[in-house]
Design an enzyme around this catalytic site. Structure first.
Site, PDB file in Angstrom:
ATOM      1  N   HIS A  97       9.186   9.102 113.724  1.00 25.45           N
ATOM      2  CA  HIS A  97       9.703   8.223 112.646  1.00 25.45           C
ATOM      3  C   HIS A  97      10.347   6.987 113.050  1.00 25.45           C
ATOM      4  O   HIS A  97      10.263   5.908 112.439  1.00 25.45           O
ATOM      5  CB  HIS A  97      10.616   9.094 111.789  1.00 25.45           C
ATOM      6  CG  HIS A  97       9.853  10.518 111.451  1.00 25.45           C
ATOM      7  ND1 HIS A  97       8.431  10.523 111.281  1.00 25.45           N
ATOM      8  CD2 HIS A  97      10.523  11.609 110.937  1.00 25.45           C
ATOM      9  CE1 HIS A  97       8.356  11.846 110.781  1.00 25.45           C
ATOM     10  NE2 HIS A  97       9.617  12.453 110.633  1.00 25.45           N
TER      11      HIS A  97
ATOM     12  N   LYS B 274      21.668  15.984 111.534  1.00 21.74           N
ATOM     13  CA  LYS B 274      21.864  16.902 110.364  1.00 21.74           C
ATOM     14  C   LYS B 274      23.348  17.371 110.078  1.00 21.74           C
ATOM     15  O   LYS B 274      24.242  17.114 110.871  1.00 21.74           O
ATOM     16  CB  LYS B 274      20.960  18.235 110.683  1.00 21.74           C
ATOM     17  CG  LYS B 274      19.645  17.968 110.732  1.00 21.74           C
ATOM     18  CD  LYS B 274      18.648  19.110 111.194  1.00 21.74           C
ATOM     19  CE  LYS B 274      17.284  18.802 110.959  1.00 21.74           C
ATOM     20  NZ  LYS B 274      16.705  18.144 110.015  1.00 21.74           N
TER      21      LYS B 274
ATOM     22  N   LYS C 278       2.273  15.747 112.849  1.00 21.19           N
ATOM     23  CA  LYS C 278       3.073  15.826 113.970  1.00 21.19           C
ATOM     24  C   LYS C 278       3.641  17.040 114.569  1.00 21.19           C
ATOM     25  O   LYS C 278       3.618  17.943 113.580  1.00 21.19           O
ATOM     26  CB  LYS C 278       4.172  14.902 113.909  1.00 21.19           C
ATOM     27  CG  LYS C 278       5.324  15.209 113.004  1.00 21.19           C
ATOM     28  CD  LYS C 278       6.422  14.303 113.103  1.00 21.19           C
ATOM     29  CE  LYS C 278       7.810  14.771 112.388  1.00 21.19           C
ATOM     30  NZ  LYS C 278       8.511  16.012 112.691  1.00 21.19           N
TER      31      LYS C 278
ATOM     32  N   GLU D  24      21.129  13.170 107.556  1.00 20.29           N
ATOM     33  CA  GLU D  24      20.774  14.133 106.544  1.00 20.29           C
ATOM     34  C   GLU D  24      21.904  15.195 106.229  1.00 20.29           C
ATOM     35  O   GLU D  24      22.622  15.618 107.215  1.00 20.29           O
ATOM     36  CB  GLU D  24      19.544  15.150 107.206  1.00 20.29           C
ATOM     37  CG  GLU D  24      18.295  14.563 107.222  1.00 20.29           C
ATOM     38  CD  GLU D  24      17.128  15.124 108.226  1.00 20.29           C
ATOM     39  OE1 GLU D  24      16.036  15.045 107.742  1.00 20.29           O
ATOM     40  OE2 GLU D  24      17.669  15.838 108.873  1.00 20.29           O
TER      41      GLU D  24
END
Length: 481
Positions: A249, A335, A157, A225
């Site tokens: 995903h 993130k 990807k 994350e």
């Protein structure tokens, strides 16, 4: 320290050859000197060797002027860097499979030398660990050298950056190979957990009837994350969270959680069910999309001073079919959040207010079913219960870690590389599904809302909370103690 993989322990997976597919007789890795091979590929192939599941030579192709000795040294250092315990005899057997060819991907001579190197291979697997803009050049080179007949081509990807580019890339590659030969890697499809969601849903008679709009208030998918972009600013800034993880995903998690039962277990049946599900999803509404950017992101090397790239994305989707109509699907990813964890959470309807518990100090919480996908996998059921010695009821958890029940599972790239070499395409995406995912996300890319700052270590901008107005709240992911 990672536990050593047991030699010759054949893992029970769905990655055996299907529909008469022939196993690979050579694996050719383009870009084998790059970061992905260093971080993922060498370790995954070594672990397949340890399990007795690697049965062909491996040819690395890259522009770097390396020797086969250099390649084997890189393989050892890459494996050791992951904390994997190296068995010398098994590593020697793995290293003996490795060979190396240096060449320019734009040079026809590179592919002529590759053809000579793999001799009379009938079922080569070409793994392209290279930027997508090089896919077409490499596949053309393989075709011109007469190497694509009977071959499988595995690509990383992202497959396009929007609907038009995904279509253009497919059209370019389809000039030389058929769609059935093209294996698009999404490492989420190799995780122990995503495929198991389907089995959990449809192999348990008590679960399938309640996994519907009749009992569910919402579905929440969180991919958190705790780390930031770090030294990947040049890559990340043109991409952002939506393109990086949502369209691929997390849409795969949506599919596994909501598709109808496939007609069979083969790859085409799974992809047909996924395509039908995506086809029932209206395009996302920018009004139900919140973007965030963590403080300090613009100071990273490679990030524009005025960047509006999102490092946090939260959105609401819906499915217009009989099973799911009226049940919101909430997705968030970011993130520099408090933890690193990915999960699917089903939030059931709130129990009705009845006299039996009307005098309680607290109202019962809705039941929840959580499937933990990363970094470890497991299932949790949150239910209301009352202990005999307590005056008040409380919410308790019934937890099961997959590793405790079945031992250490294979890593995602082990699963995917083994599947590609075996000819099992069930864990790889198909072009029609890729296009549907881009269609659903297109309005969010075309008219993105403003980006909101958020502090590192927080759960993103507060504006994301408004998406759940009237539908409850975001639930913090389950982190096993």
């Amino acid at each position: 320290m990672t536990t050593a993989v047991r030699p010759h322990a054949r893992t029970a997976t769905a990655s055996t050859a299907t529909d008469g597919a022939r196993p690979a007789d050579v694996l050719v890795v383009f870009g084998i000197t790059g970061d992905l091979a260093k971080v993922m590929t060498f370790r995954s192939l070594y672990r397949l060797e340890c399990r007795g599941l690697l049965n062909c030579p491996i040819v690395g192709v890259a522009v770097d002027d390396w020797t086969v000795g250099d390649l084997r040294d890189r393989a050892r250092s890459a494996i050791e860097a992951t904390g994997e315990t190296v068995d010398e005899a098994l590593f020697d057997r793995f290293a003996a499979r490795l060979s190396y060819l240096s060449g320019d991907f734009a040079d026809a001579e590179t592919f002529e030398r590759l053809a000579a190197a793999i001799h009379d291979a009938q079922t080569p697997v070409f793994y392209l660990e290279i930027p997508p803009f090089l896919f077409g050049n490499v596949v053309k080179g393989l075709s011109d050298a007469g190497l694509v007949k009977g071959a499988r081509v595995v690509v990383e990807k992202p497959f396009g950056h929007d609907l038009d580019s995904a279509r253009s890339l497919a059209e370019e590659m389809h000039q030389y190979i058929d769609e059935s030969q093209l294996y698009r890697i999404d490492h989420f499809l190799g995780k122990m957990g995503v495929a198991e969601i389907l089995y959990l849903r449809f192999a348990n008679a008590a679960l399938e009837p309640i996994w519907t709009r009749n009992h569910l208030a919402s579905v929440q998918i969180t991919m958190a994350e705790s780390f930031g972009v770090e030294d990947r600013g040049h890559f990340y800034d043109p991409v952002g969270a939506l393109r990086d993880v949502v369209v691929n995903h997390l849409m795969q998690v949506v599919g596994a959680a909501t598709m109808e039962v496939p007609a069979n277990r083969d790859g085409d049946s799974l992809k047909d069910a996924l395509h039908t599900l995506f086809g029932a999803m209206p395009a996302a509404d920018p009004a139900d999309y919140v973007r965030g950017q963590y403080e300090g992101y613009r100071d990273i090397d490679g990030v524009a001073d005025d960047s509006t790239t999102e490092t946090f994305a939260a959105l609401r989707l819906q499915i217009d079919n009989w099973r799911w109509s009226g049940v919101p699907i909430f997705i968030r990813t970011g993130k520099c959040l408090p933890i690193t964890q990915t999960e699917l959470r089903l939030v059931f309807e709130h129990p009705p207010r009845v006299a039996f518990h009307a005098d309680r100090m607290r109202s019962p919480e809705p039941m929840q079913l959580v499937v933990k996908l990363d970094p470890t996998t497991g299932v949790r059921l949150l239910v209301e219960a009352q202990r005999g010695e307590h005056a008040e009821a409380e919410q308790i958890s019934l937890d099961m870690e997959f590793a405790d029940e079945g031992g250490e599972g294979p890593t995602p790239y082990e699963v995917l590389l083994q599947a590609a070499m075996a000819g099992n395409n069930a864990r790889f995406t198909r072009q029609d599904g890729v296009e549907e995912a881009w269609r659903i996300m297109a309005p969010l890319l075309e008219t993105p809302p403003p980006v909101h700052p958020y502090a590192k270590g927080s759960w993103g901008p507060r504006e994301a909370d408004r998406l759940l107005a009237g539908e409850g709240r975001w639930h913090e992911p389950w982190v096993a103690s």
